[in-house]
Design an enzyme around this catalytic site. Structure first.
Site, PDB file in Angstrom:
ATOM      1  NE  ARG A 294      -9.022  17.925   5.612  1.00 22.04           N
ATOM      2  CZ  ARG A 294      -9.858  17.358   6.449  1.00 22.04           C
ATOM      3  NH1 ARG A 294      -9.458  17.009   7.661  1.00 22.04           N
ATOM      4  NH2 ARG A 294     -11.087  17.136   6.106  1.00 22.04           N
TER       5      ARG A 294
ATOM      6  NE  ARG B 235     -17.723  18.002   5.951  1.00 20.40           N
ATOM      7  CZ  ARG B 235     -18.364  16.972   6.461  1.00 20.40           C
ATOM      8  NH1 ARG B 235     -17.728  15.836   6.630  1.00 20.40           N
ATOM      9  NH2 ARG B 235     -19.621  17.068   6.803  1.00 20.40           N
TER      10      ARG B 235
ATOM     11  CD  GLU C  43     -12.187   8.946  15.502  1.00 19.91           C
ATOM     12  OE1 GLU C  43     -12.604   7.929  16.100  1.00 19.91           O
ATOM     13  OE2 GLU C  43     -11.110   8.982  14.899  1.00 19.91           O
ATOM     14  CG  MET C  44     -16.157   6.869  11.342  1.00 23.45           C
ATOM     15  SD  MET C  44     -17.032   6.684   9.784  1.00 23.45           S
ATOM     16  CE  MET C  44     -17.560   4.989   9.904  1.00 23.45           C
ATOM     17  CD  GLU C  45     -11.253   7.641  10.431  1.00 25.54           C
ATOM     18  OE1 GLU C  45     -11.537   8.539  11.260  1.00 25.54           O
ATOM     19  OE2 GLU C  45     -11.946   7.402   9.424  1.00 25.54           O
TER      20      GLU C  45
ATOM     21  N   GLY D  97      -7.685  12.160   7.242  1.00 27.43           N
ATOM     22  CA  GLY D  97      -8.368  11.060   6.569  1.00 27.43           C
ATOM     23  C   GLY D  97      -8.267  11.190   5.059  1.00 27.43           C
TER      24      GLY D  97
ATOM     25  NE  ARG E 292      -5.321  -0.416  -2.674  1.00 31.33           N
ATOM     26  CZ  ARG E 292      -6.409  -1.166  -2.787  1.00 31.33           C
ATOM     27  NH1 ARG E 292      -7.599  -0.663  -2.574  1.00 31.33           N
ATOM     28  NH2 ARG E 292      -6.317  -2.431  -3.096  1.00 31.33           N
TER      29      ARG E 292
ATOM     30  NE  ARG F  95      -9.023  10.313  13.309  1.00 28.69           N
ATOM     31  CZ  ARG F  95      -9.752  10.770  12.262  1.00 28.69           C
ATOM     32  NH1 ARG F  95      -9.206  10.851  11.067  1.00 28.69           N
ATOM     33  NH2 ARG F  95     -11.007  11.131  12.425  1.00 28.69           N
ATOM     34  CB  ILE F  96      -4.945  16.372  11.670  1.00 24.51           C
ATOM     35  CG1 ILE F  96      -4.156  15.921  10.435  1.00 24.51           C
ATOM     36  CG2 ILE F  96      -3.985  16.843  12.742  1.00 24.51           C
ATOM     37  CD1 ILE F  96      -3.384  17.065   9.785  1.00 24.51           C
ATOM     38  N   GLY F  97      -8.222  14.800  12.045  1.00 21.55           N
ATOM     39  CA  GLY F  97      -9.429  14.418  11.330  1.00 21.55           C
ATOM     40  C   GLY F  97     -10.602  15.329  11.599  1.00 21.55           C
ATOM     41  CB  SER F  98     -13.726  15.899  10.319  1.00 21.42           C
ATOM     42  OG  SER F  98     -14.066  14.732   9.598  1.00 21.42           O
TER      43      SER F  98
ATOM     44  CG  HIS G 294      -1.531  -1.304   1.525  1.00 17.20           C
ATOM     45  ND1 HIS G 294      -1.034  -2.183   2.456  1.00 17.20           N
ATOM     46  CD2 HIS G 294      -2.584  -1.933   0.949  1.00 17.20           C
ATOM     47  CE1 HIS G 294      -1.764  -3.283   2.465  1.00 17.20           C
ATOM     48  NE2 HIS G 294      -2.711  -3.159   1.561  1.00 17.20           N
TER      49      HIS G 294
ATOM     50  CB  SER H 121     -16.847  18.096   9.974  1.00 15.56           C
ATOM     51  OG  SER H 121     -17.229  16.791  10.354  1.00 15.56           O
ATOM     52  CG  ASP H 122     -20.888  15.941  11.288  1.00 17.29           C
ATOM     53  OD1 ASP H 122     -19.736  15.750  10.858  1.00 17.29           O
ATOM     54  OD2 ASP H 122     -21.524  15.093  11.927  1.00 17.29           O
TER      55      ASP H 122
HETATM   56  N1  ADE Z   1     -16.592  12.281  11.095  1.00 12.90           N
HETATM   57  C1  ADE Z   1     -17.116  13.500  10.979  1.00 12.90           C
HETATM   58  N2  ADE Z   1     -18.432  13.473  11.250  1.00 12.90           N
HETATM   59  C2  ADE Z   1     -18.731  12.188  11.542  1.00 12.90           C
HETATM   60  C3  ADE Z   1     -19.902  11.532  11.885  1.00 12.90           C
HETATM   61  N3  ADE Z   1     -21.054  12.183  11.990  1.00 12.90           N
HETATM   62  N4  ADE Z   1     -19.853  10.196  12.105  1.00 12.90           N
HETATM   63  C4  ADE Z   1     -18.693   9.548  11.983  1.00 12.90           C
HETATM   64  N5  ADE Z   1     -17.554  10.113  11.650  1.00 12.90           N
HETATM   65  C5  ADE Z   1     -17.560  11.431  11.442  1.00 12.90           C
END
Ligand code: ADE
Length: 233
Positions: free
Chosen positions: A24, A216, A178-180, A20, A43, A87-90, A4, A202-203
């Site tokens: 970015r 974003r 978040e998911m990570e 993610g 990828r 990690r710098i995510g949302s 990868h 972000s939300d």
């Molecule tokens: N990352 C940003 N917003 C999210 C959400 N609502 N659920 C899961 N991961 C997110």
């Protein structure tokens, strides 16, 4: 090289920032790093190494979800001898204390995911960032005057829940989802490396405050600056 990541040994810095979204990562490299060189395009999971105020730093996309960050972070720690990943995510805010564009540093993450158990038999459903790295991030935020929330993340395998499903986050005092981070923290733990997670909201599940994809991609300046300044300490 891995299936990868086409980087050659030595092409990746000991500290890696992981958004993610690979675009970015490209944005950060182009706007914040000097002499950035792309080390991966497999990828389209772009990775770059450059210098920030004289410190060698890499930035690479993680993709979405635990299987994806699980692969890339494991390879960075083991094949490329990376010492620390931020990690710098949302994230999506559950807490009324969080508003869009607020920044949260995880002091822990809870997940019902099987990632850790499947990977190494680790049955703990809460994983932790490196305490020193988290402390450095907190101190850096204070120095830069960047407001920083600290709290627990829900690391979810699911983005779209069916109506009425209780995902368990409230019972575990999670401020945002978040998911990570769960997979990242676990990989750092088993490889005896360091990880931390910063997320921009972000939300929100509390307020009607959605952001656009354009916002974003470009409006996470404070978080990027915080991560870069913490990374060079
Ligand atoms: N990352 C940003 N917003 C999210 C959400 N609502 N659920 C899961 N991961 C997110």
């Amino acid at each position: 090289m891995t299936p990868h990541n086409q980087a050659q040994p030595g092409e990746i810095a000991p500290i890696v920032l992981m958004p993610g979204d690979p675009l970015r990562a490209k944005y950060i490299a182009e706007h914040y790093l000097d002499d950035a060189v792309c080390f991966n395009t497999v990828r389209n999971m772009f990775g770059y190494t450059g210098t920030y105020k004289g410190t060698r730093i890499s930035v690479m996309g993680s993709g979405m979800g635990m299987p994806s960050i699980g692969i890339y972070s494991y390879e960075l720690y083991t094949t490329y001898h990376v010492e620390a990943i931020i990690r710098i995510g949302s994230c999506g805010a559950y807490s009324p204390d969080l508003h869009t564009f607020d920044i949260l540093a995880a002091d822990s993450c809870w997940s019902p995911s099987t990632y850790a158990q499947a990977q190494s038999g680790d049955t703990r459903d809460i994983q932790y960032p490196d305490q020193n790295l988290l402390h450095t991030i907190e101190m850096t935020a204070q120095q830069l005057n960047i407001p920083l929330h600290i709290g627990r993340l829900h690391s979810s395998d699911v983005f779209y829940y069916e109506e009425g499903i209780n995902n368990g986050a409230a019972e575990h005092n999670c401020m945002a989802v978040e998911m990570e981070s769960f997979a990242l923290f676990h990989n750092a733990d088993i490889t005896h490396k360091k990880a931390a997670c910063l997320c921009t909201v972000s939300d929100s599940f509390v307020y009607d405050e959605d952001t656009t994809p354009q916002q974003r991609e470009t409006s996470f300046q404070d978080m990027m600056k915080l991560a870069l300044e913490a990374a060079r300490k």
